[in-house]
Design a protein around this motif. Structure first.
Motif, PDB file in Angstrom:
ATOM      1  N   ALA A 105      -7.703  10.211  -8.189  1.00 13.13           N
ATOM      2  CA  ALA A 105      -7.054   8.989  -9.337  1.00 13.13           C
ATOM      3  C   ALA A 105      -6.975   9.254 -11.283  1.00 13.13           C
ATOM      4  CB  ALA A 105      -8.569   7.797  -9.324  1.00 13.13           C
ATOM      5  N   ARG A 106      -7.813  10.225 -11.610  1.00 13.60           N
ATOM      6  CA  ARG A 106      -8.092  10.406 -12.731  1.00 13.60           C
ATOM      7  C   ARG A 106      -6.794  10.620 -13.200  1.00 13.60           C
ATOM      8  NH1 ARG A 106     -11.054  14.025 -12.238  1.00 13.60           N
ATOM      9  NH2 ARG A 106     -10.077  16.200 -12.481  1.00 13.60           N
ATOM     10  N   HIS A 107      -5.654  11.841 -13.031  1.00  7.60           N
ATOM     11  CA  HIS A 107      -4.649  12.353 -13.146  1.00  7.60           C
ATOM     12  C   HIS A 107      -3.810  10.746 -13.258  1.00  7.60           C
ATOM     13  CE1 HIS A 107      -5.396  16.494 -13.794  1.00  7.60           C
ATOM     14  NE2 HIS A 107      -5.776  16.428 -11.962  1.00  7.60           N
ATOM     15  N   LEU A 108      -3.415   9.976 -12.451  1.00  8.74           N
ATOM     16  CA  LEU A 108      -2.663   9.000 -12.299  1.00  8.74           C
ATOM     17  C   LEU A 108      -3.486   7.878 -13.516  1.00  8.74           C
ATOM     18  CD1 LEU A 108      -0.573   7.654 -10.434  1.00  8.74           C
ATOM     19  CD2 LEU A 108      -2.593   6.499  -9.579  1.00  8.74           C
ATOM     20  N   HIS A 109      -4.261   7.980 -14.133  1.00 12.06           N
ATOM     21  CA  HIS A 109      -4.646   6.842 -14.757  1.00 12.06           C
ATOM     22  C   HIS A 109      -4.135   8.033 -15.892  1.00 12.06           C
ATOM     23  CE1 HIS A 109      -7.264   3.747 -13.262  1.00 12.06           C
ATOM     24  NE2 HIS A 109      -7.092   4.125 -12.515  1.00 12.06           N
TER      25      HIS A 109
ATOM     26  N   HIS B 250       6.101  -0.323  -7.779  1.00 13.55           N
ATOM     27  CA  HIS B 250       4.281  -1.266  -7.940  1.00 13.55           C
ATOM     28  C   HIS B 250       3.833  -1.155  -7.112  1.00 13.55           C
ATOM     29  CE1 HIS B 250       6.319  -2.056 -11.974  1.00 13.55           C
ATOM     30  NE2 HIS B 250       7.429  -1.908 -11.480  1.00 13.55           N
ATOM     31  N   PRO B 251       3.556  -0.066  -5.926  1.00 14.86           N
ATOM     32  CA  PRO B 251       1.965  -0.784  -4.827  1.00 14.86           C
ATOM     33  C   PRO B 251       0.635  -1.280  -5.445  1.00 14.86           C
ATOM     34  CG  PRO B 251       2.479   1.677  -5.091  1.00 14.86           C
ATOM     35  CD  PRO B 251       3.568   1.055  -6.095  1.00 14.86           C
ATOM     36  N   GLY B 252       0.527  -2.166  -4.853  1.00 13.49           N
ATOM     37  CA  GLY B 252      -0.505  -2.603  -5.223  1.00 13.49           C
ATOM     38  C   GLY B 252      -1.937  -2.034  -4.843  1.00 13.49           C
ATOM     39  N   LEU B 253      -1.766  -0.610  -4.328  1.00 11.99           N
ATOM     40  CA  LEU B 253      -3.218  -0.611  -4.692  1.00 11.99           C
ATOM     41  C   LEU B 253      -2.511   0.976  -3.585  1.00 11.99           C
ATOM     42  CD1 LEU B 253      -6.531   0.297  -2.682  1.00 11.99           C
ATOM     43  CD2 LEU B 253      -5.219  -0.121  -0.919  1.00 11.99           C
ATOM     44  N   VAL B 254      -2.940   2.305  -3.768  1.00 13.61           N
ATOM     45  CA  VAL B 254      -2.793   4.291  -3.419  1.00 13.61           C
ATOM     46  C   VAL B 254      -4.126   4.317  -2.213  1.00 13.61           C
ATOM     47  CG1 VAL B 254      -2.558   6.476  -3.677  1.00 13.61           C
ATOM     48  CG2 VAL B 254      -1.331   4.463  -5.563  1.00 13.61           C
ATOM     49  N   VAL B 255      -3.853   4.504  -1.418  1.00 17.04           N
ATOM     50  CA  VAL B 255      -4.806   5.201  -0.061  1.00 17.04           C
ATOM     51  C   VAL B 255      -4.762   6.942  -0.504  1.00 17.04           C
ATOM     52  CG1 VAL B 255      -5.896   5.186   2.028  1.00 17.04           C
ATOM     53  CG2 VAL B 255      -5.695   2.719   0.939  1.00 17.04           C
TER      54      VAL B 255
ATOM     55  N   VAL C 278       1.975  -0.188 -17.658  1.00 16.69           N
ATOM     56  CA  VAL C 278       2.119  -0.751 -16.556  1.00 16.69           C
ATOM     57  C   VAL C 278       1.251   0.623 -15.952  1.00 16.69           C
ATOM     58  CG1 VAL C 278       3.825   1.201 -14.871  1.00 16.69           C
ATOM     59  CG2 VAL C 278       4.732   0.128 -17.166  1.00 16.69           C
ATOM     60  N   PRO C 279      -0.065  -0.242 -15.642  1.00 12.24           N
ATOM     61  CA  PRO C 279      -1.456   0.664 -15.354  1.00 12.24           C
ATOM     62  C   PRO C 279      -1.344   1.338 -13.910  1.00 12.24           C
ATOM     63  CG  PRO C 279      -1.646  -1.723 -15.285  1.00 12.24           C
ATOM     64  CD  PRO C 279       0.060  -1.605 -15.703  1.00 12.24           C
ATOM     65  N   ALA C 280      -1.933   2.371 -13.985  1.00  6.12           N
ATOM     66  CA  ALA C 280      -2.376   2.558 -12.659  1.00  6.12           C
ATOM     67  C   ALA C 280      -2.820   1.614 -11.628  1.00  6.12           C
ATOM     68  CB  ALA C 280      -2.575   4.097 -12.855  1.00  6.12           C
ATOM     69  N   PRO C 281      -2.283   2.129 -10.171  1.00 11.18           N
ATOM     70  CA  PRO C 281      -2.888   1.235  -9.577  1.00 11.18           C
ATOM     71  C   PRO C 281      -4.518   2.180  -9.099  1.00 11.18           C
ATOM     72  CG  PRO C 281      -1.064   3.138  -8.763  1.00 11.18           C
ATOM     73  CD  PRO C 281      -1.563   2.752 -10.026  1.00 11.18           C
ATOM     74  N   PRO C 282      -4.921   1.754  -8.679  1.00 12.47           N
ATOM     75  CA  PRO C 282      -6.242   1.823  -8.111  1.00 12.47           C
ATOM     76  C   PRO C 282      -6.342   2.571  -6.231  1.00 12.47           C
ATOM     77  CG  PRO C 282      -6.104  -1.216  -7.242  1.00 12.47           C
ATOM     78  CD  PRO C 282      -5.084  -0.132  -8.117  1.00 12.47           C
ATOM     79  N   VAL C 283      -7.081   3.566  -7.020  1.00 16.46           N
ATOM     80  CA  VAL C 283      -7.676   4.800  -5.690  1.00 16.46           C
ATOM     81  C   VAL C 283      -7.922   5.431  -4.859  1.00 16.46           C
ATOM     82  CG1 VAL C 283      -6.928   7.513  -4.994  1.00 16.46           C
ATOM     83  CG2 VAL C 283      -5.744   6.237  -7.156  1.00 16.46           C
ATOM     84  N   ARG C 284      -8.250   4.751  -3.601  1.00 11.11           N
ATOM     85  CA  ARG C 284      -9.052   5.093  -2.573  1.00 11.11           C
ATOM     86  C   ARG C 284      -8.929   5.829  -1.240  1.00 11.11           C
ATOM     87  NH1 ARG C 284     -10.077  -2.071  -1.313  1.00 11.11           N
ATOM     88  NH2 ARG C 284     -10.131  -2.319  -3.142  1.00 11.11           N
ATOM     89  N   PRO C 285      -9.820   6.147  -0.404  1.00 13.30           N
ATOM     90  CA  PRO C 285     -10.027   7.292   0.039  1.00 13.30           C
ATOM     91  C   PRO C 285      -9.791   6.643   1.996  1.00 13.30           C
ATOM     92  CG  PRO C 285     -12.540   6.833   0.153  1.00 13.30           C
ATOM     93  CD  PRO C 285     -11.217   5.779  -0.975  1.00 13.30           C
ATOM     94  N   SER C 286      -8.971   7.181   2.373  1.00 17.73           N
ATOM     95  CA  SER C 286      -8.711   6.448   4.022  1.00 17.73           C
ATOM     96  C   SER C 286      -9.516   5.952   4.679  1.00 17.73           C
ATOM     97  CB  SER C 286      -8.101   6.860   4.890  1.00 17.73           C
ATOM     98  OG  SER C 286      -8.191   6.297   5.891  1.00 17.73           O
ATOM     99  N   CYS C 287      -9.828   4.509   5.245  1.00 14.54           N
ATOM    100  CA  CYS C 287     -11.104   3.648   5.647  1.00 14.54           C
ATOM    101  C   CYS C 287     -10.963   3.604   7.124  1.00 14.54           C
ATOM    102  CB  CYS C 287     -11.185   2.634   5.640  1.00 14.54           C
ATOM    103  SG  CYS C 287      -9.450   1.001   5.544  1.00 14.54           S
TER     104      CYS C 287
ATOM    105  N   VAL D 165       0.516  -1.094   0.124  1.00 13.37           N
ATOM    106  CA  VAL D 165      -0.090   0.052  -0.537  1.00 13.37           C
ATOM    107  C   VAL D 165       0.710   1.227  -0.132  1.00 13.37           C
ATOM    108  CG1 VAL D 165      -1.633   1.084   1.373  1.00 13.37           C
ATOM    109  CG2 VAL D 165      -2.250  -1.293   0.926  1.00 13.37           C
ATOM    110  N   LEU D 166       0.815   2.352  -0.613  1.00 10.92           N
ATOM    111  CA  LEU D 166       1.221   3.852  -0.150  1.00 10.92           C
ATOM    112  C   LEU D 166      -0.234   4.756  -0.340  1.00 10.92           C
ATOM    113  CD1 LEU D 166       3.441   5.761  -1.221  1.00 10.92           C
ATOM    114  CD2 LEU D 166       2.052   5.994  -3.613  1.00 10.92           C
TER     115      LEU D 166
END
Length: 323
Positions: free
Chosen positions: A269-273, A247-252, A280-289, A137-138
């Motif tokens: 997420a939009r800019h990352l994509h 290569h993180p699997g997830l960006v929070v 080299v696809p962008a990893p998914p981006v989520r808010p903190s939980c 996780v990043l």
């Protein structure tokens, strides 16, 4: 927390202890096997390292009374720069701690117990990794400064004793504004909450408060959208660099500033994509939980990591605080 049941003559299982030492408060959380926990959050009573350490010792003692099995290991979130000599070198919020030998002080508080410490962002990444089930996780925290953390399956990177993952001090614009660290164009000099508000004020032609930015952004006012979008773009630039290397699997994305702006995470997420290259696809981006005590939960996670490590391998990590 009710003591775990134990057969006659057996010792209750030990708990993992997390401690978040802040500029205005200290939080402690002990988690026992089975999910039971005890948590305390108190404000510092006074000023001075002697007073603070005495108060911390009192709080630890009170928690020990509630945790019959004691502590298996201790993880500490410490927002200070700790030098190679294990002494606090910089801590703007509590300068009285400068010079404190952290390893020695914590060994006195927790004799015979594995203890390690790391920065808030590093431990927040650990907490998010636990919560999401993703080992790599990043974490990006956007608030008064910009912090970050990166995990692997073995714990925080670059690793205990090797410093923090100082994402906020990655240079994203060499001709950008000065950063308080002495360089120009660090991510936090462009993408922190104060930096974003200053940019919004310039674009709007009048001082903009956080509330005003939220309202303007919700209404899609051009000055607000442009100010926030630049922040999100610079964060995506920094994340893209990390993506190419680690290569993180997830960006929070966490932090109070980001959390209060609906659409902020989506913009990152939009800019990352858009910055991703073929293959080299962008990893998914989520808010903190994890919410406001993310670093505390990460400190508990660090305790679990230390508790699994062979004796003698636990070492502290230095921390470069935002700003």
């Amino acid at each position: 927390m009710s003591p775990p049941s134990a057969s006659a003559g057996s010792r209750p299982p030990a708990a993992w202890l997390g401690v978040e030492i802040g500029g205005t408060k200290v939080a402690l959380r002990a988690e026992a096997p089975g999910g039971r926990f005890r948590e305390r959050v108190v404000r510092w009573h006074g000023r001075g390292v002697a007073s603070d350490m005495a108060q911390l010792a009192t709080e630890v003692g009170l928690l020990r009374l509630a945790v019959p099995g004691g502590f298996a290991a201790v993880g500490i979130a410490l927002p200070a720069t700790v030098g190679p000599d294990d002494r606090v070198a910089v801590w703007p919020s509590r300068p009285e701690w400068i010079g404190l030998h952290v390893r020695r002080a914590m060994a006195e508080l927790f004799p015979g117990t594995p203890v390690g410490w790391a920065g808030e962002g590093d431990l927040a990444a650990l907490a998010e990794a636990e919560a999401t089930g993703c080992a790599d996780v990043l974490y990006v925290e956007v608030g008064t400064g910009v912090g970050g953390g990166l995990t692997s399956g073995a714990g925080p990177l670059p690793g205990l004793g090797r410093g923090s993952f100082a994402l906020g001090h990655v240079v994203t614009d060499p001709d950008g504004p000065p950063c308080r660290c002495g360089r120009r164009g660090c991510l936090q000099s462009i993408a922190s909450g104060p930096a974003t508000l200053a940019r919004a004020s310039r674009l709007h032609g009048a001082e903009v408060t956080y509330r005003g930015l939220r309202e303007g952004f919700a209404l899609q006012e051009p000055w607000a959208v442009q100010a926030v979008d630049r922040t999100c773009h610079r964060i995506a630039l920094a994340v893209t660099g990390v993506r190419e290397l680690m290569h993180p699997g997830l960006v929070v994305v966490g932090g109070g500033f980001a959390a209060g702006l609906p659409g902020f995470v989506d913009a990152v997420a939009r800019h990352l994509h858009a910055l991703a290259r073929p293959g080299v696809p962008a990893p998914p981006v989520r808010p903190s939980c994890r919410g406001g005590l993310t670093s505390l939960r990460g400190a508990v996670a660090l305790a679990r990591v230390l508790g699994r490590a062979p004796v003698g391998t636990a070492a502290p990590a230095g921390h470069d605080p935002p700003g």
